[in-house]
Write an enzyme that holds these catalytic residues in place. Structure first.
Site, PDB file in Angstrom:
ATOM      1  N   LYS A  37       0.824  -1.205   0.000  1.00  6.25           N
ATOM      2  CA  LYS A  37       0.000   0.000   0.000  1.00  6.25           C
ATOM      3  C   LYS A  37       0.861   1.259   0.000  1.00  6.25           C
ATOM      4  O   LYS A  37       0.581   2.213  -0.743  1.00  6.25           O
ATOM      5  CB  LYS A  37      -0.926  -0.014   1.222  1.00  6.25           C
ATOM      6  CG  LYS A  37      -1.994  -1.101   1.168  1.00  6.25           C
ATOM      7  CD  LYS A  37      -2.690  -1.310   2.503  1.00  6.25           C
ATOM      8  CE  LYS A  37      -3.674  -2.464   2.433  1.00  6.25           C
ATOM      9  NZ  LYS A  37      -4.309  -2.775   3.737  1.00  6.25           N
ATOM     10  N   GLN A  95      -4.609  -1.524  10.002  1.00  7.86           N
ATOM     11  CA  GLN A  95      -4.493  -2.817   9.333  1.00  7.86           C
ATOM     12  C   GLN A  95      -5.069  -3.931  10.211  1.00  7.86           C
ATOM     13  O   GLN A  95      -4.703  -4.078  11.367  1.00  7.86           O
ATOM     14  CB  GLN A  95      -3.014  -3.119   9.021  1.00  7.86           C
ATOM     15  CG  GLN A  95      -2.777  -4.406   8.268  1.00  7.86           C
ATOM     16  CD  GLN A  95      -3.356  -4.393   6.866  1.00  7.86           C
ATOM     17  OE1 GLN A  95      -3.277  -3.391   6.165  1.00  7.86           O
ATOM     18  NE2 GLN A  95      -3.949  -5.504   6.455  1.00  7.86           N
ATOM     19  N   ASP A 152     -11.000   2.697   4.662  1.00  3.39           N
ATOM     20  CA  ASP A 152     -11.260   1.258   4.587  1.00  3.39           C
ATOM     21  C   ASP A 152     -12.756   0.962   4.471  1.00  3.39           C
ATOM     22  O   ASP A 152     -13.151  -0.148   4.135  1.00  3.39           O
ATOM     23  CB  ASP A 152     -10.698   0.550   5.832  1.00  3.39           C
ATOM     24  CG  ASP A 152      -9.534  -0.359   5.495  1.00  3.39           C
ATOM     25  OD1 ASP A 152      -9.328  -0.655   4.299  1.00  3.39           O
ATOM     26  OD2 ASP A 152      -8.822  -0.792   6.425  1.00  3.39           O
TER      27      ASP A 152
END
Length: 289
Positions: A44, A88, A111
């Protein structure tokens, strides 16, 4: 396809900067030393840098408390230079993922896991679409796969992947956030195999995100069906003895029957990263919230 989406986002970043705006900034919080999580985060950060998005990595040990993580997200929420925040997953067992996801401001929730983002998605309203679900939708849209009135089976009920994919595919194409107008069946680990086989054999499109290697075999796939494999499984290669990444579909055998099938790795994954970067740009532009 991932490169195409990234190029589009890069042009969007350049146009945004040309108007005198600040460069989009993505903050990533990574807890523990899970090798897979570290690999995903590296991908990412690398992709963000390549298209002109700033990023920072906040590393915390596995023992970090839930309170400290909430303090971090609070600080990032208030930081005007931060466009998007990503924690994450998965997190250690002593940390409640739902609490942490809800601790991120909806306007920075790239997200798409905040309860407001999930609710707006389910109501067919504009929202940050979770990157993996967004990637599946983008692949279907760009490749011209027909979903209107088609039978779709989504194998996997994860609130982060299976649920949003099902929401995108079954909802009305004329709503604020257009959907695929498909007839969607959701199966999962507890669906008896014979019942699963019955459903997939009727499906025009199969999306698999169950986390079970070779769950979908060729006898379960209708001739000419579309198969999109979102599964991530690390197994020991019987030939080399090394760990390798595989999906949920028997790819080599399945490709003989499917009209369209994606491999793992190299299929949905790169597009997922591109969709995260698109969300980061949208967050900077404040076009969702």
């Amino acid at each position: 396809m991932a490169k195409q989406v990234q190029k589009e986002v890069q042009r969007g970043v350049e146009a945004w900067l040309a108007l005198g705006n600040e460069r989009p900034h993505l903050s990533i919080v990574l807890v523990g030393d899970n090798p897979a999580s570290h690999m995903y985060v590296r991908n990412k950060i690398r992709a963000a840098s390549a298209i002109g998005i700033c990023s920072e990595l906040i590393l915390k040990p596995r023992e970090v408390s839930q309170e400290e993580l909430l303090d971090i997200t609070d600080q990032l929420n208030m930081d005007p230079k931060v466009s998007g925040i990503l924690v994450q997953l998965p997190l250690p067992d002593h940390v409640d993922e739902r609490t942490i996801c809800n601790g991120i401001a909806p306007g920075k929730d790239v997200d798409g896991f905040h309860v407001i983002s999930v609710g707006r998605l389910c109501l067919d309203q504009h929202s940050f679409i979770p990157a993996t679900a967004g990637a599946v939708w983008e692949i279907i849209r760009r490749t011209g796969i027909e979903t209107f009135g088609k039978n779709v089976v989504v194998v996997g009920r994860s609130k982060h992947i299976g649920l949003p994919i099902a929401m995108l595919l079954h909802t009305d194409g004329d709503h604020e956030r257009p959907g695929g107008d498909a007839t969607v069946t959701i199966a999962h680990r507890c669906t008896p195999r014979e019942q699963l086989k019955t459903q997939t054999q009727l499906a025009d499109v199969i999306v698999v995100a169950a986390g079970v290697p070779k769950l979908i075999t060729p006898d379960m796939v209708k001739e000419g069906a579309t198969v999109i494999d979102v599964g991530i499984n690390y197994i020991c290669d019987p030939v080399t003895g090394k760990t390798k990444l595989v999906g949920d579909v028997d790819f080599e055998a399945g490709r003989k029957k499917a009209s369209f099938i994606l491999p793992v790795p190299g299929g949905v994954g790169p597009v997922t990263v591109a969709m995260l970067l698109r969300n980061t740009l949208l967050a900077a532009q404040k076009v969702i919230y």
